[in-house]
Scaffold this active site. Structure first.
Site, mmCIF file in Angstrom:
data_model
loop_
_atom_site.group_PDB
_atom_site.id
_atom_site.type_symbol
_atom_site.label_atom_id
_atom_site.label_comp_id
_atom_site.label_asym_id
_atom_site.label_seq_id
_atom_site.Cartn_x
_atom_site.Cartn_y
_atom_site.Cartn_z
ATOM 1 C CB SER A 102 -0.922 0.022 1.229
ATOM 2 O OG SER A 102 -0.157 0.108 2.423
ATOM 3 C CG LEU A 116 4.866 6.802 0.518
ATOM 4 C CD1 LEU A 116 5.970 7.387 1.398
ATOM 5 C CD2 LEU A 116 4.424 7.824 -0.523
ATOM 6 C CG ASP A 146 7.790 -8.387 11.569
ATOM 7 O OD1 ASP A 146 8.451 -7.348 11.382
ATOM 8 O OD2 ASP A 146 7.238 -8.644 12.650
ATOM 9 C CB CYS A 177 7.905 1.925 1.701
ATOM 10 S SG CYS A 177 8.580 2.737 0.242
ATOM 11 C CB SER A 186 9.205 11.301 8.214
ATOM 12 O OG SER A 186 8.228 12.273 8.544
ATOM 13 C CE1 TYR A 226 6.528 7.720 11.235
ATOM 14 C CE2 TYR A 226 6.789 10.107 11.091
ATOM 15 C CZ TYR A 226 6.600 8.880 10.479
ATOM 16 O OH TYR A 226 6.487 8.813 9.107
ATOM 17 C CG PHE A 275 3.573 11.974 0.104
ATOM 18 C CD1 PHE A 275 3.641 11.633 -1.236
ATOM 19 C CD2 PHE A 275 4.545 12.806 0.628
ATOM 20 C CE1 PHE A 275 4.659 12.111 -2.042
ATOM 21 C CE2 PHE A 275 5.575 13.293 -0.162
ATOM 22 C CZ PHE A 275 5.631 12.940 -1.509
ATOM 23 C CB THR A 318 -0.027 7.418 2.591
ATOM 24 O OG1 THR A 318 -0.077 8.194 3.802
ATOM 25 C CG2 THR A 318 1.253 7.763 1.831
#
Length: 261
Positions: free
Chosen positions: A20, A22, A64, A91, A155, A168, A201, A203
């Site tokens: 899914s 990117l 994974d 990604c 990011s 993150y 983005f 997404t």
């Protein structure tokens, strides 16, 4: 002089998070340009369905990214089905929104959540890099001495993390920080390492938000004032693959946004 550019046609790419967003957009573009793709994603993802849609030039590897066994199995699948791996695009990633300490709830950020984000985003990315490097090292070098290209996804949160993004931002900042040393590590093998730092983005994470929220986020982007299209990320991936002098660098793909707290 060695050719500065090479076509993606005929190359074999391993794409994590390929079911899914990117990752899928990257697979669609590369396959559309004549490459072959292996979509690495969780067993419960839509990877198998998406691989079938892309046809014989695509395969699905349920895995994974934090598991050495799973990633090795995906590399074995790629080698047995398509002969080698020329490109790896990382990604796969997750996000958790939590303040370091929430005063209203008298609650600290859980270590479990922090560790989970670091484990998937940072350690998972490194796990794929270290294993795919060994696979690429078996390739015959091209006329410029190149054996492979690895492209990671960071990011803008690596640079301007917002409230609630400690985990993150740490994970993506780690990806930024390890790009150059890994590029230097793998240079003798003829393997380039690059990182893309996307902004906002379109997404699945953002497209499921209410229109009002998405429109507000888009308005924060200086120009063009919209969410990025995953196809634009994929286009940059192709450009990085084809330009052999790009190495050890992080490219922001963000419409000049600088996130506010």
């Amino acid at each position: 002089m060695a050719a500065a550019c090479r076509s993606v046609k005929g190359l074999v790419a391993l794409i994590t998070g390929g079911a899914s967003g990117l990752g899928l957009a990257t697979a669609e573009r590369l396959v559309g340009q004549g490459a072959t793709a292996v979509l690495l994603d969780l067993p419960n993802s839509d990877g198998e369905t998406q691989a079938k849609k892309l046809g014989k030039s695509c395969a699905f590897a349920p895995a994974d990214v934090t598991s050495e066994k799973d990633v090795q199995a995906a590399l074995t699948l790629a080698r047995e089905k398509f002969g080698r791996v020329d490109v790896a695009v990382n990604c796969a990633g997750i996000a958790v929104a939590s303040k370091t300490y929430n005063l209203k709830k008298s609650q600290a950020h859980t270590l479990e959540d922090f560790q989970r984000v670091i484990n998937v985003n940072l350690i998972g990315t490194f796990n794929v890099i270290r294993l795919v490097a060994g696979e690429m090292g078996q390739n015959e070098p091209d006329q410029g001495g190149q054996r492979g290209v690895i492209i990671n996804t960071a990011s803008v949160a690596a640079f301007e993390g917002q409230v609630g993004q400690a985990a993150y931002s740490a994970s993506k900042g780690g990806i930024v920080g390890m790009t150059l040393p890994i590029a230097r590590d793998l240079a003798p093998m003829g393997i380039r390492v690059m990182t893309i730092a996307p902004g906002l983005f379109g997404t699945p994470l953002l497209t499921t938000l209410p229109d009002k929220v998405r429109n507000f986020l888009a308005s924060q982007v200086p120009f063009p004032s919209r969410l990025g299209d995953p196809a634009e990320y994929a286009h940059l991936v192709q450009a990085i693959i084809e330009n052999s002098f790009l190495n050890g660098e992080v490219i922001r793909l963000d419409g000049a946004i600088r996130m506010q707290p």
